[in-house]
Motif scaffolding. Structure first.
Motif, short mmCIF file in Angstrom:
data_model
loop_
_atom_site.label_atom_id
_atom_site.label_comp_id
_atom_site.label_asym_id
_atom_site.label_seq_id
_atom_site.Cartn_x
_atom_site.Cartn_y
_atom_site.Cartn_z
N SER A 69 0.45 -1.36 -0.05
CA SER A 69 -0.23 0.09 0.31
C SER A 69 0.76 1.13 0.18
CB SER A 69 -1.04 0.18 1.37
OG SER A 69 -1.80 0.72 1.16
N ASN A 70 -0.43 2.24 -0.16
CA ASN A 70 1.00 3.56 -0.05
C ASN A 70 2.51 3.49 -1.05
OD1 ASN A 70 -1.07 4.95 1.70
ND2 ASN A 70 -0.66 3.69 2.80
N SER A 81 4.62 4.01 -4.85
CA SER A 81 4.82 4.85 -6.00
C SER A 81 5.44 3.50 -7.47
CB SER A 81 5.49 5.93 -5.96
OG SER A 81 7.38 5.34 -5.58
N ASN A 105 -4.01 2.33 -2.79
CA ASN A 105 -3.28 3.47 -2.95
C ASN A 105 -4.53 4.45 -3.01
OD1 ASN A 105 -0.60 3.36 -2.86
ND2 ASN A 105 -0.62 4.16 -5.24
N ASP A 161 -4.36 8.30 -10.49
CA ASP A 161 -3.21 7.19 -10.29
C ASP A 161 -2.95 6.80 -11.16
OD1 ASP A 161 -1.06 6.65 -8.58
OD2 ASP A 161 -2.40 5.03 -6.66
#
Ligand SMILES: NC(=O)c1ccc[n+]([C@@H]2O[C@H](COP(=O)([O-])OP(=O)(O)OC[C@H]3O[C@@H](n4cnc5c(N)ncnc54)[C@H](OP(=O)(O)O)[C@@H]3O)[C@@H](O)[C@H]2O)c1
Length: 277
Positions: free
Chosen positions: A153-154, A156, A176, A185
């Motif tokens: 999760s979270n 890039s 995300n 996203d």
């Protein structure tokens, strides 16, 4: 080894920030028709033991069995926790992962979860040596049968690319926060799509208040007799996301689930995708 293999869900009910209402709202979500629950072993934002109490109630009422449910929890680094840790902070990360999982299984009264998610990499900029160790420990939990699937999760695009370059086993899920202002996203979703990684989008409503009030959504809401929130969830599904909702309202639970039968016309999907929050 787990014998239950619930399919990948179409909607996740999120249990963050419910505190003393967590057990009752988990029960209500399942009574309303949700079959997938997202939690975390992070007492700061989630009350995982109370999620377990909610599950115990629906099992007792014979509404569902464990095999009917998809349970997802997370491992959270100490930086993201308060003092209520589910592991020994002096232990190695590998041991912390194992202790966090053991504690989650106890909270959720089960011998396995369906998905175990790294709550966020250790750094915003790259996939660190800590993340390599933690991910390996999570793979070990999966191989031991304590989770079916793994997620991050979270994260890039750069971090996902770094994992791929390093030939790290990819996750089955990316979870995300999904901002319309960042093309929903787009780049991370494209990366996921190419690799059959399921993209879970959270804060679809709270992060996109301007979109909910946008004239495109208002017009469409009247045309198809749906609420703006339902349109966002239907949109998310149609562009390939697995959405989460964090509602505490019985009425919104029903509406959110009803959005599963909404089918937006392709030009509406394109128009919403083009709204830059
Ligand atoms: N991985 C992470 O770091 C992370 C971070 C944040 C969240 N999450 C997960 O994602 C879940 C959802 O997050 P979120 O709370 O940000 O989600 P959200 O669904 O964007 O926000 C919930 C808000 O939307 C409202 N809402 C929901 N359905 C609605 C509807 N049909 N009509 C109008 N309003 C509606 C809710 O109000 P009412 O309560 O009044 O319905 C609440 O204010 C969390 O519980 C957690 O499991 C993960």
């Amino acid at each position: 080894m787990p014998n239950a293999q619930p399919a990948i869900p179409d909607f996740l009910y999120g249990t963050a920030w419910k505190e003393d209402r967590t057990a009752a709202l988990t029960e209500l979500a399942i009574r309303s028709g949700f079959r997938a629950i997202d939690t975390a072993n992070q007492r700061k934002h989630y009350f995982e033991a109370a999620v377990g109490e909610g599950l115990a109630s629906v099992y007792r009422a014979r509404l569902v069995t464990r095999a009917d449910l998809f349970l997802q929890t997370k491992f959270t680094y100490q930086d993201g926790q308060d003092r209520r840790l589910p592991y020994d902070p002096a232990a190695t990360l590998s041991v912390q992962v194992a202790q966090s999982m053991a504690s989650s299984l106890e909270h959720l009264c089960t011998d396995h979860v369906d998905s175990f998610v790294l709550h966020g990499p250790a750094s915003n900029s790259h996939w660190t040596t800590e993340d390599f160790e933690t991910w390996q420990a999570m793979i070990k939990e999966r191989d031991a049968g304590r989770t079916r699937l793994l997620g991050v999760s979270n994260i890039s695009l750069a971090q996902l690319q770094q994992m791929a370059r390093a030939h790290v086993e990819p996750p089955e899920f990316v979870q995300n926060r999904c901002y319309a202002s960042r093309g929903w996203d787009r780049e991370v979703r494209a990366f996921c799509r190419e690799r059959n990684i399921i993209y879970q989008g959270f804060s679809l409503l709270t992060a996109n208040q301007q979109v909910l009030r946008h004239p495109t959504i208002a017009t469409l809401a009247v045309e198809i007799n749906a609420t703006p929130a339902q349109i966002i969830f239907a949109f998310a599904r149609q562009i390939g996301m697995l959405p989460l909702t964090g509602t505490s309202s019985a009425e919104h639970m029903k509406q959110d689930l009803a959005s599963l039968s909404l089918e937006l016309p392709p030009d509406a999907v394109n128009a919403i995708e083009a709204i830059a929050g």
